[in-house]
Structures are given as structure tokens and as C-alpha cells.
Design an enzyme around this catalytic site. Structure first.
Site, short mmCIF file in Angstrom:
data_model
loop_
_atom_site.label_atom_id
_atom_site.label_comp_id
_atom_site.label_asym_id
_atom_site.label_seq_id
_atom_site.Cartn_x
_atom_site.Cartn_y
_atom_site.Cartn_z
N HIS A 131 43.76 -7.60 53.41
CA HIS A 131 44.10 -6.65 52.32
C HIS A 131 44.08 -7.30 50.94
CE1 HIS A 131 45.06 -3.59 55.20
NE2 HIS A 131 46.04 -4.30 55.75
N ASP A 140 41.43 -4.81 63.22
CA ASP A 140 42.80 -4.47 62.80
C ASP A 140 42.87 -2.96 62.55
OD1 ASP A 140 45.34 -6.04 61.26
OD2 ASP A 140 44.91 -4.04 60.49
N HIS A 143 44.34 -1.40 60.23
CA HIS A 143 44.29 -1.04 58.81
C HIS A 143 42.92 -1.37 58.22
CE1 HIS A 143 48.61 -1.96 59.65
NE2 HIS A 143 48.79 -0.84 58.95
N ASP A 184 47.33 -4.70 65.76
CA ASP A 184 48.09 -3.48 65.50
C ASP A 184 47.27 -2.25 65.92
OD1 ASP A 184 46.26 -3.95 63.48
OD2 ASP A 184 47.77 -4.13 61.89
N TYR A 200 52.11 -6.05 65.49
CA TYR A 200 53.56 -6.07 65.22
C TYR A 200 54.43 -5.74 66.41
CZ TYR A 200 51.21 -6.34 60.86
OH TYR A 200 50.36 -6.76 59.88
N1 Q9C Z 1 53.50 2.64 57.63
C1 Q9C Z 1 48.23 -6.03 58.19
O1 Q9C Z 1 48.24 -5.51 59.28
N2 Q9C Z 1 52.63 -1.03 55.33
N3 Q9C Z 1 48.84 -5.48 57.16
C2 Q9C Z 1 52.15 0.23 55.66
C3 Q9C Z 1 52.80 2.48 56.40
C4 Q9C Z 1 51.68 -2.07 55.12
C5 Q9C Z 1 49.50 -4.22 57.31
C6 Q9C Z 1 53.24 1.24 55.67
C7 Q9C Z 1 51.00 -2.55 56.35
C8 Q9C Z 1 50.20 -3.79 56.09
C9 Q9C Z 1 47.56 -7.34 58.00
ZN ZN Z 2 46.86 -4.28 60.14
#
Ligand code: Q9C
Ligand code: ZN
Length: 678
Positions: A137, A174, A176, A267, A307
Site C-alpha cells: 500500500h 493479498d 487488498h 488475508d 490477520y
Molecule cells: N476494514 C495489508 O493487508 N484497514 N494492509 C482497512 C477496513 C486497513 C491492510 C479497514 C487494512 C490494511 C498489508
Molecule cells: Zn491485505
């Protein structure tokens, strides 16, 4: 030839954590690394890997993807108190800083670069780096989503600079969207970026229009950015597999990367609180193994998110097993992608049609308006009549709630079901008298004498013209003992030379009598295959050149191609987009590949074929070859050697049309053949 799997783990990267109450960041904890590593130890996987050391990345490396101002800003966090860290963190979205963050981010990046070095210098064939903070990110001047420096983006730029690597594939599994990585390469045709992500029509974080499927890259990088936005939660094994088989893998073969970097977030696995997806851990073994024949095996897997500690660690172990060449467990669940996934896949293929040869022949069109309209006027999805994919969708959703009830219990029983023991010996060879270089690594299996009566009972309907052929009985005398060894799990796979392709059919029948519940028989070349076309235990796919009106059933699928030369490209794409979807649906316990001679297919194509087919049946595959000069290549592929890359070939238009017709006829029965909603 590089061998071995590198593994990077270092406790330094556990030395930062969240220092104040900040719920969106509370899931990114140090235990993500230790839990993964402990599980690797528990399964005995650590000692099978080659440990690689970490280092701090230097500023010059950080600045391959970041601005000096940003670097200095991150540097200054090392001496901040909690109040200052808080204020600093809130400049960005969903990220926290700790006094050790800067050091850890340098080690995380340095570890990633160490892995790239080890792979590029042939010290290991492939490897995995367990790192945090994650990277995908983070952007030029911005931390974001737990990420500080963009490890994988910098690794790609580093490989280009240090090794002159011309084409790099980044696979971001991933859950995201790695928008940081997308931005780093959107104008760069030398880096193909593929990301699937939870999107829900932009309702899911980071809520960017840039994450949609129609963002394909800019300038000379147009067509080299591949976004797969998932518009529903609950995506599972079949959905991920469909994205690989219908989009990523054919594209990757066409792109022909020299190096693959995986932004490996878990995730996207079942039980993760962020992703809410349903893919089970062994799915990642499949994804990994499907990538391994590319880029000469040069595959660097770098941790991003993940996570749910249990799901994360089991998925990491599955990935490492695949990197090590262990057999991958069969995928569980009905192999049917859900409607929403099919919509996404159809849209991605439609939008990329101008840029990729393999998509040229598809009659693809957008169904874009369907999804957008639904959101805008608030219509609920579903009820796309005929499709049983709806069931899969519902199944996924019930699975999510079941999972919430007792995840560990679910995982215990699931892992007990899927964990498979690898046979001690990988490859067996029926006595063949040839001088082969890898002979010492194979088990030589003695032939036995087979009586005509033994074979006769294998065929229903009594068509036994073949039995008069002495060659058949001789061949089966070599084949049956190999099948015995494979079904008893004494060896994983085997290869045999036989002058008769039809022996494949007897082999398939025989294996069902000695314990294989379902068999896939893939025949390359013209041969009379004496088999019961409605026997649901044996799925027969036969590819040959002669125009022929053979009767077709759901279990006997002839693919008749027009020209009898240079089928390499056709075969590869047919495997990815047609045979593997069928085969995943059939869930064979043994794969039999019968290869004719002079069939217009080169040896290295067969190597790719045998590698890819090993994702099925826990890698149990018997190859029957008419030509003895192919044995060397086949054996090498069965032993798991890296495969030389394929020149990009195209699927010929007339052959593509053959598949379009077959897909239409068969997709009701074999759901994974569905790649469009019409
Ligand atoms: N539920 C990685 O997996 N928060 N980053 C989102 C919405 C940020 C994830 C909130 C999630 C970042 C590397
Ligand atoms: Zn992620």
C-alpha cells in the site's frame, strides 16, 4: 540448475507494535510472524528450507520507490514519543508508527532484496520471506495500510537495475489492492502487476476507483496492470482458481516473465477478519505450484497481510510446501465459481482483450452495466436463472458464518482432512533399457507378465480387438506395476514407454480396480480409446488432428484440432482454460497422460503440461509415451526440475472456436468451465 527453497525469518521484525488505541490497526501484530514460523517448525518445514539472512536496506534502495522527503520523514519517527508518533501516523491512512518502525521497515525491505539476490544468483530456486511491515500500500511519499516501504515494488526495480531483468510479474494475492505497487508501475510495460482484491463496488477500503477492472495501465504500460475486483465477500477456491486459469496464467505465459514476485497476503484466506473470503490454506499451494513452471522457477514469495493467525500460518505452510515441491492436497468444495466472480472475470477479460493475444479469439463483451446498475438502484444480485453457481455463492456465505462459530475446530478438522503424506520416492520408471541421466533418482520398476483374461475383464462391452495385439499386453505388464506403486503411495508418479496409446484406457480402468475412485485420462494423439464413454469414474479428454464425429458425453471429450502441426500454444492454453477447469471439477485421484509420437508438440511443452497436471491428484500422474526420446524431458518434469520458458505461442483461431463450442456444451455439468455469465 538452482535448487532449494530459501526462507527468511528474523525476530528483529517483531520489535514494533501499536502503542495506543487505534482499532483499525490493532490486527497488525508481531505474532503474525512468530505464529507463521512456529507452524513451519511444527510441520518440519523450516529444516527443509535454506535459511537466508536479513540486512537493512540502504537509502539508495529505499529511494528506488520513495521520495527523499518521505524517507527523511520516516527516519524522524525513530526518535518520536507516542504523542508525536500518533500525530505523524494520522497524516496517512490506516497505518501506525513505533520508534522501531523505521528500522523494521529497512529490515523488511532488506530481507526482500536478500531473497531476490539469492534467487537471481541461483543460490536457491525460490523462496519465501516472512516480513513486516508489509509493503504494497505504500506509495512514493506515503505510508498506508500498515505499509511503510513498498518491499515488492522496490524488489522489482532492484532486480531490473541489479540484474537487468527485463520482464517481472508481480502477483498480489493479498485481499487488498496494492495500489502503491500499481502506481509504481502503471507506465512500465516491463512489470506486469496482477492484483485481486475485495472491492464491493468501491465500498471496501481503500475505496479507490483506481482498483476497478478498467484501470489497465497508462502509456506504454497500457495492458500491464490487471485488477480483479471482487464485488462480494465469500470468494473461495473455485473463484481464485478461475481467476488464475482464465486470466493470470495465460497472460503470464504470454508475458514470459524472467522473475515472479508474489505479494503474498493471506488475508484472502478463510477466517480472515479483513477479507471475509473462503479460500482454504491448500488453495495457496495450488496458486504457488501453478506459478512455478514460469520464469524458470524463479519465484520470490513475500508476506503482506494476513490477520487470522491460524489461517495465516497454515496458508504460509501450504505455500512453502509447494515451493519445496511437495504434493499439493486436492481442493475441497464444489468447484463452481460464483456468479459475481464470473462477472468480474468476464469484465477483466473483455477490458484486456485489446492487449493480449490469448484473448483475441474470445467472444467477450462487458457486463459492466449489470454490476454498476445494481449498486446504483439498489437491486440485489442473484437469480441469474439457470446457473448453479448461485448455490456456490450461498454455500460460501453459510461457510462464513459457520467459520465464525468455531474457527479453530473447523481448521483442525479441515487440516486433518487435507494434509497428505508425500510418497518417499518421487518418480518411478518402468524398465526401458535407455541410458538416462536422471536414472539414479528414479525407482526402476520390474515388469510383470499379464494374461489376456486379466485385461479382458477390464473392458465392458467386450470390444477386445486390442487384446490380440501382443504389444498391448507387454505394455500393460510395465504399466500395471507402476500403477500399483502409485496407488499404494510408494511412489508419487511414473513414466513408461509404450507403443500403444490405447494402453492408457486399460491403465485407467485398471487403476479404478485397485483403488482410484476417479481418474483423468488425457490422450494426445489419434488412437482408438476403448472405454465406456459414460463411466463417471474416468474422465477422458483426447486431443487429435483428424476431423472426426466421435460421440461425446460429459466423460468422453474429444477435442479435434484443424491442423496437424505446431500445437504447443494451443495445447498450453487448452490445458489452462479447458482441461484444468474440467479436471479440478472431476477431482481425480490419478492422472494418466498418454502422449503419441509426431503429434506436433515439443518436449518442453510436455514438460509444462506434466508440471501443471501435478496440481491434481496430489501429484499422482502416470505418463505413457510412445516416443522414447521424450522420456528424459518427461522424467525431469516429473522429478520437479525447473522448466525452460516457453516462447509466447498463440491459440489458433479455429482451435479456439472448437473450445468455445465445447465449453457451451459442457459448462452445465463442469461448472468451472463457466467464464462468462451468458
Ligand atoms: N476494514 C495489508 O493487508 N484497514 N494492509 C482497512 C477496513 C486497513 C491492510 C479497514 C487494512 C490494511 C498489508
Ligand atoms: Zn491485505
Amino acid at each position: 540448475m538452482a535448487s532449494g527453497t530459501g526462507l527468511i525469518y528474523n525476530e528483529q521484525m517483531m520489535s514494533y507494535n501499536l502503542l495506543w488505541d487505534y482499532p483499525v490497526c490493532s490486527i497488525e501484530i508481531p505474532e503474525r510472524l512468530s505464529a507463521s514460523y512456529e507452524k513451519l517448525k511444527y510441520y518440519g518445514l523450516v529444516e527443509r528450507c535454506i535459511p537466508l539472512s536479513v540486512r537493512e536496506a540502504i537509502e539508495e534502495e529505499i529511494m528506488l520507490a520513495h521520495s527523499l522527503d518521505y524517507l527523511e520523514a520516516v527516519k524522524s519517527t525513530a526518535s518520536m514519543n507516542v504523542e508525536e508518533l500518533k500525530t505523524f501516523s494520522y497524516n496517512y491512512g490506516d497505518v501506525y508508527f513505533h520508534p522501531n518502525s523505521y528500522h523494521c521497515a529497512k529490515v523488511s525491505l532488506g530481507a526482500t532484496l536478500q531473497l531476490v539476490d539469492a534467487v537471481m544468483l541461483d543460490r536457491v530456486r525460490n523462496g519465501m520471506a516472512l516480513v513486516r511491515p508489509p509493503g504494497h500500500h505504500s506509495q512514493k511519499s506515503e505510508a498506508c495500510g500498515f505499509c511503510v516501504f513498498n518491499n515488492v515494488a522496490i524488489a522489482a526495480k532492484y532486480a531490473k537495475q541489479a540484474y537487468g531483468t527485463k520482464r517481472i510479474l508481480i502477483v498480489d494475492w493479498d485481499v487488498h489492492h496494492g495500489q502503491g505497487t500499481q502506481y509504481a508501475f502503471e507506465e512500465d510495460p516491463s512489470v506486469l502487476y496482477f492484483s485481486w482484491h475485495r472491492y464491493e463496488h468501491q465500498q471496501f477500503w481503500p475505496n479507490l476507483k483506481d482498483s476497478d477492472y478498467d484501470v489497465v495501465g497508462k502509456g506504454s504500460g497500457t495492458g500491464f496492470n490487471i485488477n480483479i475486483p471482487w464485488n462480494k465477500v465469500g470468494m473461495g477456491n473455485a473463484d481464485y482458481l478461475a481467476a488464475f486459469l482464465y486470466i493470470l496464467l495465460p497472460m503470464a505465459y504470454e508475458f514470459n516473465p524472467e522473475l515472479i514476485l508474489v505479494s503474498a497476503g493471506f488475508d484472502s484466506a478463510i477466517g480472515d477478519p479483513e477479507g471475509e473470503m473462503c479460500a482454504t490454506p491448500e488453495c495457496f499451494a495450488h496458486l504457488t505450484q501453478l506459478l512455478m513452471p514460469l520464469a524458470n522457477g524463479k519465484l520470490c514469495v513475500v508476506l503482506e497481510g494476513g490477520y487470522n493467525l491460524r489461517s495465516l500460518s497454515e496458508s504460509v505452510c501450504m505455500t512453502v510446501r509447494a515451493l519445496l515441491g511437495d504434493p499439493v492436497p486436492p481442493l475441497v468444495g464444489q468447484m463452481a465459481p460464483c456468479i459475481s466472480a464470473i462477472e468480474t472475470i468476464q469484465n477483466v477479460r473483455a477490458v484486456h482483450q485489446p492487449y493480449w493475444n490469448y484473448l483475441k479469439n474470445h467472444d467477450s463483451f462487458f457486463i459492466e452495466d449489470l454490476s454498476t446498475k445494481k449498486r446504483n438502484i439498489g437491486i440485489e444480485e442473484g437469480n441469474s436463472e439457470s446457473s448453479a453457481a448461485t448455490n456456490a455463492e450461498e454455500k460460501n456465505i453459510t461457510m462464513v458464518s459457520k467459520v465464525n462459530q468455531d474457527f479453530d475446530e473447523f481448521m483442525d478438522s479441515h487440516m486433518k482432512k487435507v494434509l497428505v503424506l508425500a510418497p518417499r520416492v518421487r518418480t518411478a520408471l518402468a524398465s526401458c533399457g535407455e541410458k538416462l541421466t536422471r536414472l539414479d533418482q528414479c525407482l526402476q520398476v520390474e515388469e510383470k507378465k499379464i494374461a489376456m483374461e486379466e485385461v479382458g475383464v477390464l473392458i465392458s462391452g467386450g470390444d477386445c480387438a486390442h487384446l490380440k495385439d501382443e504389444n498391448l499386453l507387454l505394455s500393460l505388464g510395465k504399466i500395471f506395476p507402476l500403477i500399483d506403486k502409485i496407488t499404494k503411495r510408494e511412489v508419487r508418479n511414473g513414466v513408461v514407454v509404450s507403443p500403444m496409446l490405447s494402453s492408457g484406457a486399460f491403465a485407467a480402468r485398471y487403476s479404478t480396480t485397485v483403488g482410484a475412485s476417479r481418474v483423468l485420462l488425457l490422450v494426445l494423439g489419434e488412437a482408438d480409446i476403448p472405454t465406456d464413454k459414460d463411466d463417471e469414474k474416468i474422465l477422458v479428454v483426447q486431443i487429435y488432428g483428424k476431423q472426426d464425429e466421435k460421440r461425446q458425453s460429459n466423460y468422453y471429450i474429444p477435442i479435434c484440432w484443424k491442423e496437424n502441426n505446431e500445437w504447443d500454444g494451443d495445447l498450453l492454453y487448452t490445458l489452462l482454460e479447458f482441461i484444468l477447469p474440467l479436471a479440478y471439477g472431476h477431482r481425480p485421484e490419478l492422472v494418466i497422460l498418454a502422449v503419441g509420437s509426431n503429434i506436433g508438440i515439443q518436449a518442453f511443452t510436455l514438460a509444462h503440461l506434466t508440471h501443471l497436471l501435478q496440481v491434481l491428484a496430489e501429484g499422482r500422474i502416470l505418463v505413457i509415451s510412445r516416443a522414447s526420446d521424450l522420456v528424459e524431458t518427461l522424467m525431469s518434469s516429473l522429478l520437479g526440475d525447473p522448466i525452460s520458458t516457453m516462447r509466447p505461442f498463440a491459440l489458433k483461431q479455429e482451435n479456439a472456436l472448437v473450445l468455445v463450442k465445447l465449453r457451451r456444451e459442457l459448462k452445465q455439468h463442469w461448472k468451472l468451465l463457466q467464464n462468462s455469465v451468458n
